[in-house]
Design an enzyme around this catalytic site. Structure first.
Site, PDB file in Angstrom:
ATOM      1  CE  LYS A  33      -1.641   1.662   3.946  1.00 55.73           C
ATOM      2  NZ  LYS A  33      -1.319   3.069   4.257  1.00 55.73           N
ATOM      3  CG  ASN A  34       2.308   2.699   3.540  1.00 55.77           C
ATOM      4  OD1 ASN A  34       1.163   3.078   3.286  1.00 55.77           O
ATOM      5  ND2 ASN A  34       2.720   2.413   4.748  1.00 55.77           N
ATOM      6  CB  CYS A 127      -4.941  10.613  11.012  1.00 50.31           C
ATOM      7  SG  CYS A 127      -3.429   9.744  11.435  1.00 50.31           S
ATOM      8  NE  ARG A 132       0.781  10.674   9.898  1.00 52.59           N
ATOM      9  CZ  ARG A 132       0.253   9.611   9.255  1.00 52.59           C
ATOM     10  NH1 ARG A 132      -0.871   9.092   9.704  1.00 52.59           N
ATOM     11  NH2 ARG A 132       0.813   9.069   8.210  1.00 52.59           N
ATOM     12  CG  ASP A 320       3.316   1.517   9.319  1.00 48.02           C
ATOM     13  OD1 ASP A 320       3.603   1.756   8.137  1.00 48.02           O
ATOM     14  OD2 ASP A 320       3.000   2.404  10.140  1.00 48.02           O
ATOM     15  NE  ARG A 412      -6.826   4.406   5.372  1.00 48.79           N
ATOM     16  CZ  ARG A 412      -5.792   4.687   6.194  1.00 48.79           C
ATOM     17  NH1 ARG A 412      -5.942   4.602   7.506  1.00 48.79           N
ATOM     18  NH2 ARG A 412      -4.621   5.003   5.677  1.00 48.79           N
TER      19      ARG A 412
HETATM   20  C1  EPZ Z   1       4.427   6.941   6.147  1.00 50.27           C
HETATM   21  O1  EPZ Z   1       3.683   8.026   6.702  1.00 50.27           O
HETATM   22  C2  EPZ Z   1       3.441   5.776   6.049  1.00 50.27           C
HETATM   23  N1  EPZ Z   1       2.315   6.155   5.222  1.00 50.27           N
HETATM   24  C3  EPZ Z   1       2.927   5.410   7.448  1.00 50.27           C
HETATM   25  O2  EPZ Z   1       2.112   4.242   7.327  1.00 50.27           O
HETATM   26  C4  EPZ Z   1       4.103   5.056   8.325  1.00 50.27           C
HETATM   27  O3  EPZ Z   1       3.656   4.832   9.633  1.00 50.27           O
HETATM   28  C5  EPZ Z   1       5.114   6.224   8.343  1.00 50.27           C
HETATM   29  O4  EPZ Z   1       5.522   6.565   7.004  1.00 50.27           O
HETATM   30  C6  EPZ Z   1       6.363   5.897   9.143  1.00 50.27           C
HETATM   31  O5  EPZ Z   1       6.971   4.757   8.679  1.00 50.27           O
HETATM   32  C7  EPZ Z   1       2.450   6.114   3.872  1.00 50.27           C
HETATM   33  O6  EPZ Z   1       3.489   5.821   3.315  1.00 50.27           O
HETATM   34  C8  EPZ Z   1       1.238   6.447   3.074  1.00 50.27           C
HETATM   35  P1  EPZ Z   1       6.542  10.277   8.315  1.00 50.27           P
HETATM   36  P2  EPZ Z   1       4.291   9.522   6.716  1.00 50.27           P
HETATM   37  O7  EPZ Z   1       6.512  11.514   7.524  1.00 50.27           O
HETATM   38  O8  EPZ Z   1       5.080   9.732   5.484  1.00 50.27           O
HETATM   39  C9  EPZ Z   1       6.661  13.613  11.718  1.00 50.27           C
HETATM   40  C10 EPZ Z   1       0.248   2.843   7.723  1.00 50.27           C
HETATM   41  O9  EPZ Z   1      -0.165   2.319   8.772  1.00 50.27           O
HETATM   42  N2  EPZ Z   1       6.696  14.604  10.614  1.00 50.27           N
HETATM   43  O10 EPZ Z   1       7.753   9.424   8.249  1.00 50.27           O
HETATM   44  O11 EPZ Z   1       3.202  10.462   7.019  1.00 50.27           O
HETATM   45  C11 EPZ Z   1       5.292  12.928  11.821  1.00 50.27           C
HETATM   46  O12 EPZ Z   1       4.372  13.682  12.525  1.00 50.27           O
HETATM   47  C12 EPZ Z   1       0.733   4.308   7.724  1.00 50.27           C
HETATM   48  O13 EPZ Z   1       0.330   2.249   6.632  1.00 50.27           O
HETATM   49  C13 EPZ Z   1       6.870  15.941  10.912  1.00 50.27           C
HETATM   50  O14 EPZ Z   1       7.015  16.320  12.075  1.00 50.27           O
HETATM   51  O15 EPZ Z   1       5.267   9.380   7.987  1.00 50.27           O
HETATM   52  C14 EPZ Z   1       5.635  11.625  12.513  1.00 50.27           C
HETATM   53  O16 EPZ Z   1       5.638  11.803  13.888  1.00 50.27           O
HETATM   54  C15 EPZ Z   1       0.463   5.000   9.017  1.00 50.27           C
HETATM   55  N3  EPZ Z   1       6.869  16.824   9.886  1.00 50.27           N
HETATM   56  C16 EPZ Z   1       7.021  11.332  11.985  1.00 50.27           C
HETATM   57  O17 EPZ Z   1       7.560  12.544  11.444  1.00 50.27           O
HETATM   58  C17 EPZ Z   1       6.721  16.456   8.568  1.00 50.27           C
HETATM   59  O18 EPZ Z   1       6.724  17.300   7.672  1.00 50.27           O
HETATM   60  C18 EPZ Z   1       7.039  10.246  10.897  1.00 50.27           C
HETATM   61  O19 EPZ Z   1       6.215  10.656   9.841  1.00 50.27           O
HETATM   62  C19 EPZ Z   1       6.549  15.083   8.282  1.00 50.27           C
HETATM   63  C20 EPZ Z   1       6.537  14.170   9.321  1.00 50.27           C
END
Ligand code: EPZ
Length: 450
Positions: A33-34, A127, A132, A320, A412
């Site tokens: 998915k991701n 969410c 996020r 995840d 999802r």
């Molecule tokens: C991706 O989300 C995945 N989603 C998530 O999978 C996964 O949990 C996550 O990466 C971490 O591995 C998809 O790929 C669609 P991040 P993403 O940006 O890109 C903070 C699932 O269950 N952050 O690495 O949104 C954020 O708040 C989903 O399949 C900032 O502060 O994750 C978080 O605490 C859930 N500022 C941390 O970084 C930013 O601009 C990690 O987020 C971006 C992120």
């Protein structure tokens, strides 16, 4: 392209699982998915046809398809093959009503800005698992010369100057965010000059996106390491690309095998993508054997033993998989500590697992799990995607019947989970609406394992 998936509001369906199942046989793992979501957004970079293979049939994938279509992209789907033509992007603004339903839709901002020099994407908002924010995405695009400001809940980005082309830049990410790495890597493929992303995310899905972009002619090096170098090119060309298998789905089935002390095999998988999960499963007491380069077998060892888990960016233990492993630790002998460091609100499954007889106490981002001999079936509610998977695997090991609500979370991210579990011998049924109406897909008695 859109398939029908129930929206959270109309989602009255429940999944009933009869526990103490013994699983047997083989399960086929779907595309990731991701990876599919961001690769679909990546196709916006290309003014020619792109063919994506091994695309899972999921609510999130349908939603991403709707968002691309709203921008003027042509999409056709045949089974797990998705043809995308983004030669004409008639719209630089993504619609709020669609973006608000899928956080990953924010990924379109990089490719649209790189192609058109302007992009307007509503803020995805928080969410169930956390606030996020997208500040790292925004700051990176600003470093590449875009003027980005947030107004009325929308991120407005545009590139000044005659070419309206982004410029290469050296960008250090304060946190190795998966999404920010992917957004900036995509934007940089068409930028003028070289971009260096430091402290980049190293997840397999980032590598898969880079490989897709390279198949379209992008110049990217170092994906999968902390430093990614992208040399911008004027344009990209058509590509035919297969999405990697879903490591989170694979880990979920490995946990299902371990928690029921069953022997099952699963493929296709890329074992390297599962290193942290396999290490923890072995520490807990399961036996994992590679059957072939892309097939794994799990079988019971001498019982289940407590262990500690701390979620971290890849190659650390994936957030995840945290909820599913917590479910496993609820019936593992001894005390375990699970620490969630990636998202600030990703322990909401604890209350529902405790409803099933688990013994878990939470302090901040730590959960202390005292293993119990067995869980008992109960009515529970899924609060997010991976929490729903944790409740499913817990139900497999519980005495009696568990009834899970909130299946729109599950749908999802898991393709045909009901049927896959039934093929492994699980007794389950999905009930629609007023819970008396049985859904055709779920005969009561399990399908004979293959
Ligand atoms: C991706 O989300 C995945 N989603 C998530 O999978 C996964 O949990 C996550 O990466 C971490 O591995 C998809 O790929 C669609 P991040 P993403 O940006 O890109 C903070 C699932 O269950 N952050 O690495 O949104 C954020 O708040 C989903 O399949 C900032 O502060 O994750 C978080 O605490 C859930 N500022 C941390 O970084 C930013 O601009 C990690 O987020 C971006 C992120």
């Amino acid at each position: 392209m859109p398939e029908t998936h129930s929206s959270p509001e109309e989602d009255k369906s429940v999944l009933q699982i009869w526990g103490k199942s013994s699983l047997k046989g083989h399960v086929t793992i779907s595309g990731a998915k991701n990876s599919a979501l961001v690769v679909m957004a990546g196709a916006l970079l290309c003014p020619q046809d792109c063919r994506l293979r091994n695309v899972p049939s999921l609510a999130d994938v349908s939603r991403m398809g709707e968002i691309l279509a709203s921008l003027g992209v042509k999409l056709t789907r045949q089974g797990d093959v998705l043809d995308i033509n983004a030669s004409y992007i008639g719209q630089s603004t993504a619609p709020y009503e669609l973006v608000s339903q899928l956080r990953a839709s924010f990924f379109v901002i990089g490719p649209v800005l790189a192609r058109l020099g302007v992009a307007r994407v509503p803020l995805p908002g928080g969410c169930a698992i956390g606030a996020r924010p997208v500040d790292l995405h925004v700051r990176g695009l600003q470093a590449m010369g875009a003027d980005v400001h947030i107004e009325h809940g929308t991120v407005n980005a545009y590139v000044k100057g005659p070419s309206r082309r982004l410029k290469g830049a050296k960008i250090y990410l304060d946190y190795p965010s998966v999404g920010a790495t992917e957004t900036l890597m995509m934007a940089a493929t068409l930028a003028d000059g070289e971009t260096i992303l430091e402290n980049a995310a190293q997840e397999p899905e980032v590598i898969d996106l880079a490989n897709f972009c390279r198949a379209m002619g992008a110049k990217i090096q170092g994906a999968g390491t902390k430093t990614i170098v992208i040399s911008g090119v004027p344009s990209l060309h058509s590509a035919d690309y297969a999405i990697i298998p879903d490591r989170v789905e694979a880990a979920t089935f490995l946990v299902a095998g371990a928690i029921t002390q069953s022997e099952i095999s699963l493929s296709p998988v890329i074992p390297d993508h599962l290193t942290a999960a396999i290490a923890k499963l072995r520490a807990i007491g399961a036996l994992i054997t590679p059957e072939s380069p892309n097939c794994l077998r799990i079988s019971p060892g001498h019982g289940l033993t407590a262990t500690d888990i701390e979620t971290l960016p890849y190659p650390g233990f994936p957030t995840d998989m945290q909820a599913q492993f917590m479910a496993l630790l609820t019936v593992s002998e001894g005390d375990s500590i699970v620490t969630e460091t990636v998202f600030e609100n990703r322990l909401r499954h604890v209350a529902e697992l405790n409803r099933m007889g688990a013994d878990i106490r939470v302090k901040g981002n730590h959960a202390v799990i005292r293993g119990v001999p067995t869980l008992s079936g109960a009515p529970v509610v899924a609060t997010d995607l991976r929490a729903s998977a944790a409740l499913v695997v817990a139900a497999l090991a519980a005495e009696g019947k568990t009834t899970i609500q909130g299946l729109h979370h599950l749908d999802r991210g898991y393709e045909n989970l009901d049927t896959k579990l039934q093929k492994l011998g699980v007794k389950l049924q999905r009930l629609q609406g007023d819970s008396t109406t049985e859904v055709e897909t779920a005969p009561l008695t399990p399908i004979a394992p293959n």
